[in-house]
Write a protein that holds these residues in place. Structure first.
Motif, PDB file in Angstrom:
ATOM      1  N   GLY A 132       0.803  -1.212   0.000  1.00  0.00           N
ATOM      2  CA  GLY A 132       0.000   0.000   0.000  1.00  0.00           C
ATOM      3  C   GLY A 132       0.840   1.268   0.000  1.00  0.00           C
ATOM      4  O   GLY A 132       2.070   1.227   0.086  1.00  0.00           O
ATOM      5  N   PRO A 133       0.173   2.410  -0.087  1.00  0.00           N
ATOM      6  CA  PRO A 133       0.901   3.699  -0.177  1.00  0.00           C
ATOM      7  C   PRO A 133       1.745   3.994   1.059  1.00  0.00           C
ATOM      8  O   PRO A 133       2.785   4.651   0.939  1.00  0.00           O
ATOM      9  CB  PRO A 133      -0.228   4.720  -0.347  1.00  0.00           C
ATOM     10  CG  PRO A 133      -1.475   4.027   0.129  1.00  0.00           C
ATOM     11  CD  PRO A 133      -1.287   2.589  -0.177  1.00  0.00           C
ATOM     12  N   ILE A 134       1.319   3.540   2.230  1.00  0.00           N
ATOM     13  CA  ILE A 134       2.092   3.840   3.445  1.00  0.00           C
ATOM     14  C   ILE A 134       3.442   3.133   3.399  1.00  0.00           C
ATOM     15  O   ILE A 134       4.495   3.739   3.678  1.00  0.00           O
ATOM     16  CB  ILE A 134       1.304   3.415   4.708  1.00  0.00           C
ATOM     17  CG1 ILE A 134       0.071   4.303   4.869  1.00  0.00           C
ATOM     18  CG2 ILE A 134       2.195   3.515   5.955  1.00  0.00           C
ATOM     19  CD1 ILE A 134      -0.782   3.963   6.074  1.00  0.00           C
ATOM     20  N   ARG A 135       3.446   1.866   3.023  1.00  0.00           N
ATOM     21  CA  ARG A 135       4.727   1.141   2.979  1.00  0.00           C
ATOM     22  C   ARG A 135       5.602   1.620   1.828  1.00  0.00           C
ATOM     23  O   ARG A 135       6.825   1.656   1.945  1.00  0.00           O
ATOM     24  CB  ARG A 135       4.478  -0.367   2.913  1.00  0.00           C
ATOM     25  CG  ARG A 135       4.077  -0.945   4.268  1.00  0.00           C
ATOM     26  CD  ARG A 135       4.132  -2.447   4.290  1.00  0.00           C
ATOM     27  NE  ARG A 135       3.011  -3.027   3.551  1.00  0.00           N
ATOM     28  CZ  ARG A 135       2.828  -4.343   3.390  1.00  0.00           C
ATOM     29  NH1 ARG A 135       3.712  -5.194   3.883  1.00  0.00           N
ATOM     30  NH2 ARG A 135       1.788  -4.807   2.735  1.00  0.00           N
ATOM     31  N   GLY A 143      12.502   1.714   7.655  1.00  0.00           N
ATOM     32  CA  GLY A 143      12.520   0.280   7.908  1.00  0.00           C
ATOM     33  C   GLY A 143      11.509  -0.139   8.952  1.00  0.00           C
ATOM     34  O   GLY A 143      10.808  -1.150   8.795  1.00  0.00           O
ATOM     35  N   LEU A 144      11.421   0.629  10.034  1.00  0.00           N
ATOM     36  CA  LEU A 144      10.460   0.300  11.088  1.00  0.00           C
ATOM     37  C   LEU A 144       9.023   0.428  10.595  1.00  0.00           C
ATOM     38  O   LEU A 144       8.163  -0.404  10.933  1.00  0.00           O
ATOM     39  CB  LEU A 144      10.673   1.211  12.291  1.00  0.00           C
ATOM     40  CG  LEU A 144      11.906   0.921  13.153  1.00  0.00           C
ATOM     41  CD1 LEU A 144      12.031   1.970  14.251  1.00  0.00           C
ATOM     42  CD2 LEU A 144      11.807  -0.472  13.765  1.00  0.00           C
ATOM     43  N   LEU A 145       8.753   1.445   9.802  1.00  0.00           N
ATOM     44  CA  LEU A 145       7.391   1.627   9.291  1.00  0.00           C
ATOM     45  C   LEU A 145       6.992   0.482   8.368  1.00  0.00           C
ATOM     46  O   LEU A 145       5.847  -0.001   8.420  1.00  0.00           O
ATOM     47  CB  LEU A 145       7.291   2.967   8.553  1.00  0.00           C
ATOM     48  CG  LEU A 145       5.879   3.384   8.107  1.00  0.00           C
ATOM     49  CD1 LEU A 145       4.930   3.422   9.292  1.00  0.00           C
ATOM     50  CD2 LEU A 145       5.918   4.748   7.414  1.00  0.00           C
ATOM     51  N   VAL A 146       7.927   0.010   7.547  1.00  0.00           N
ATOM     52  CA  VAL A 146       7.648  -1.152   6.695  1.00  0.00           C
ATOM     53  C   VAL A 146       7.301  -2.363   7.551  1.00  0.00           C
ATOM     54  O   VAL A 146       6.318  -3.082   7.304  1.00  0.00           O
ATOM     55  CB  VAL A 146       8.850  -1.463   5.788  1.00  0.00           C
ATOM     56  CG1 VAL A 146       8.700  -2.842   5.154  1.00  0.00           C
ATOM     57  CG2 VAL A 146       8.988  -0.407   4.696  1.00  0.00           C
ATOM     58  N   VAL A 147       8.106  -2.606   8.594  1.00  0.00           N
ATOM     59  CA  VAL A 147       7.896  -3.767   9.457  1.00  0.00           C
ATOM     60  C   VAL A 147       6.576  -3.658  10.213  1.00  0.00           C
ATOM     61  O   VAL A 147       5.764  -4.592  10.225  1.00  0.00           O
ATOM     62  CB  VAL A 147       9.067  -3.920  10.451  1.00  0.00           C
ATOM     63  CG1 VAL A 147       8.751  -4.987  11.497  1.00  0.00           C
ATOM     64  CG2 VAL A 147      10.343  -4.269   9.710  1.00  0.00           C
ATOM     65  N   THR A 202       5.664   4.687   0.814  1.00  0.00           N
ATOM     66  CA  THR A 202       6.210   5.938   1.347  1.00  0.00           C
ATOM     67  C   THR A 202       7.378   5.656   2.279  1.00  0.00           C
ATOM     68  O   THR A 202       8.401   6.356   2.250  1.00  0.00           O
ATOM     69  CB  THR A 202       5.117   6.722   2.098  1.00  0.00           C
ATOM     70  OG1 THR A 202       4.042   7.016   1.202  1.00  0.00           O
ATOM     71  CG2 THR A 202       5.677   8.015   2.674  1.00  0.00           C
ATOM     72  N   ALA A 203       7.230   4.607   3.109  1.00  0.00           N
ATOM     73  CA  ALA A 203       8.302   4.227   4.026  1.00  0.00           C
ATOM     74  C   ALA A 203       9.555   3.828   3.263  1.00  0.00           C
ATOM     75  O   ALA A 203      10.680   4.179   3.654  1.00  0.00           O
ATOM     76  CB  ALA A 203       7.841   3.076   4.924  1.00  0.00           C
ATOM     77  N   VAL A 204       9.376   3.095   2.167  1.00  0.00           N
ATOM     78  CA  VAL A 204      10.525   2.678   1.351  1.00  0.00           C
ATOM     79  C   VAL A 204      11.221   3.900   0.758  1.00  0.00           C
ATOM     80  O   VAL A 204      12.456   4.006   0.784  1.00  0.00           O
ATOM     81  CB  VAL A 204      10.069   1.716   0.233  1.00  0.00           C
ATOM     82  CG1 VAL A 204      11.206   1.477  -0.764  1.00  0.00           C
ATOM     83  CG2 VAL A 204       9.617   0.379   0.827  1.00  0.00           C
ATOM     84  N   VAL A 205      10.433   4.838   0.236  1.00  0.00           N
ATOM     85  CA  VAL A 205      11.012   6.048  -0.361  1.00  0.00           C
ATOM     86  C   VAL A 205      11.764   6.858   0.698  1.00  0.00           C
ATOM     87  O   VAL A 205      12.898   7.323   0.462  1.00  0.00           O
ATOM     88  CB  VAL A 205       9.908   6.899  -1.014  1.00  0.00           C
ATOM     89  CG1 VAL A 205      10.466   8.252  -1.446  1.00  0.00           C
ATOM     90  CG2 VAL A 205       9.312   6.166  -2.217  1.00  0.00           C
ATOM     91  N   VAL A 206      11.163   7.017   1.877  1.00  0.00           N
ATOM     92  CA  VAL A 206      11.817   7.758   2.953  1.00  0.00           C
ATOM     93  C   VAL A 206      13.130   7.085   3.336  1.00  0.00           C
ATOM     94  O   VAL A 206      14.163   7.742   3.533  1.00  0.00           O
ATOM     95  CB  VAL A 206      10.889   7.864   4.182  1.00  0.00           C
ATOM     96  CG1 VAL A 206      11.657   8.386   5.403  1.00  0.00           C
ATOM     97  CG2 VAL A 206       9.707   8.778   3.880  1.00  0.00           C
ATOM     98  N   GLY A 207      13.098   5.752   3.439  1.00  0.00           N
ATOM     99  CA  GLY A 207      14.313   5.023   3.781  1.00  0.00           C
ATOM    100  C   GLY A 207      15.419   5.219   2.763  1.00  0.00           C
ATOM    101  O   GLY A 207      16.587   5.421   3.127  1.00  0.00           O
ATOM    102  N   PHE A 208      15.061   5.204   1.489  1.00  0.00           N
ATOM    103  CA  PHE A 208      16.079   5.381   0.452  1.00  0.00           C
ATOM    104  C   PHE A 208      16.595   6.821   0.402  1.00  0.00           C
ATOM    105  O   PHE A 208      17.758   7.051   0.049  1.00  0.00           O
ATOM    106  CB  PHE A 208      15.537   4.954  -0.908  1.00  0.00           C
ATOM    107  CG  PHE A 208      15.634   3.475  -1.146  1.00  0.00           C
ATOM    108  CD1 PHE A 208      16.855   2.825  -1.112  1.00  0.00           C
ATOM    109  CD2 PHE A 208      14.500   2.721  -1.373  1.00  0.00           C
ATOM    110  CE1 PHE A 208      16.949   1.457  -1.315  1.00  0.00           C
ATOM    111  CE2 PHE A 208      14.578   1.345  -1.573  1.00  0.00           C
ATOM    112  CZ  PHE A 208      15.808   0.715  -1.539  1.00  0.00           C
TER     113      PHE A 208
END
Length: 314
Positions: A145-148, A301-305, A150-156
């Motif tokens: 989904g969009p939240i995960r 990473g934490l948001l993805v998990v 977004t988390a991936v983009v923020v992490g990168f």
């Protein structure tokens, strides 16, 4: 789940469908944190030895020692004994490929340890969890989904900030731990393509065995092995390999005691731990290079998990 790098920490060597253990979550977390210490100790020794031995040599030594915990884990695996102690597997190509990818990932990460500050190389390697999510979408058709995303983009974004393009301290060597993280993540995701009836311990042992073959071939292709220069170097090499083996063994034990989602957030303790070790042993304190990028990597990473865990519960 890693080097003290992402992918050696990714004990996603466990095929999909594996039942979790019944052990204490608290004890599992403690064991996983001890495994991080051993991963970092291994990385420190690799950095020390890299002045006299190539990354390819060190990778080969690491994998040879890694066979020992692999055998121990297989022999102690209840699922393997229940399955009649089978040694045959159907997907030889996939398992062989995973081992060779591990050998390449190790080569890149070990090279980075010799060229970058210890904490910087380790922090960048934590992008492995972000790569795993992207690869899961491509290879496993997993819906994200969009939240995960977004988390991936923020992490990168955090990874790019730590790498520091445009800074005076920037070097192309910072791409090495990033590439290693991607390769380790690929092995984690492809583990879920392996037949569910193959015990995870057997997958782990065969993958390690092929990593031995791959790392030996790479070392020989790149010039072979240097003579061990002293008895103390031999001790350091043995300690390096043993630390990596112990770290993997402890991590596998912790993953058998509780759900992966309970352990994943604590893996990020490796970042401040690597900073402290690099400061104490190598007088490195790349604070300006690490922050705030490291915080974005941890947040992503934490948001993805955590988001994935909420979806599983729902």
């Amino acid at each position: 789940m890693a080097p003290p790098g992402a992918l050696e920490r990714q004990v996603s060597d466990m095929p999909k469908g594996r039942a979790p253990g019944t052990g204490s979550a608290g004890a599992a977390i403690a064991i996983s944190l001890v495994s991080l210490v051993f991963f970092d100790l291994m990385g420190l020794m690799i950095k020390r030895l890299s002045t006299d031995y190539s990354a390819a040599e060190l990778s080969a030594y690491r994998n040879l020692f890694g066979m020992i915990p692999g055998v121990i884990v297989l022999w102690s695996s209840r699922s393997w004994h229940r399955a009649g102690r089978q040694l045959r597997v159907r997907q030889w190509g996939l398992i062989c490929g995973r081992g060779l990818i591990v050998a390449l990932a190790q080569l890149m990460f070990y090279l980075s340890l010799g060229l970058l500050p210890f904490a910087s190389a380790t922090t960048i390697s934590y992008s492995g969890g972000l790569f795993m999510k992207a690869f899961a979408v491509i290879l496993l058709r997993e819906r994200v989904g969009p939240i995960r995303w977004t988390a991936v983009v923020v992490g990168f974004i955090g990874v790019i900030m730590v790498m520091g393009p445009g800074r005076e301290t920037f070097t192309l060597a910072s791409a090495l731990p990033l590439a290693a993280a991607a390769l380790y993540a690929l092995t984690g995701v492809t583990a879920r393509l392996i037949d569910e009836d193959v015990p995870s311990a057997l997958v782990n042992l065969y993958s390690t065995g092929f990593a031995v073959i791959g790392s030996l071939a790479i070392a020989l292709f790149l010039g072979g092995f240097s003579p061990v220069q002293s008895a103390s170097d031999l001790v350091w090499i043995a300690a390096m390999g043993s630390s990596g083996g112990i770290a993997v063994l402890l991590l596998i034990i912790s993953f058998r005691m509780t759900e992966q989602s309970n352990l994943a957030p604590f893996s990020f303790f490796g970042i401040p731990m690597a900073f402290v070790f690099g400061w104490v042993f190598f007088d490195e304190a790349p604070i300006e290079d690490l922050f705030p990028g490291a915080l974005l990597i941890v947040f992503g990473g934490l948001l993805v998990v955590l988001r994935g865990r909420q979806r599983d519960i729902a």
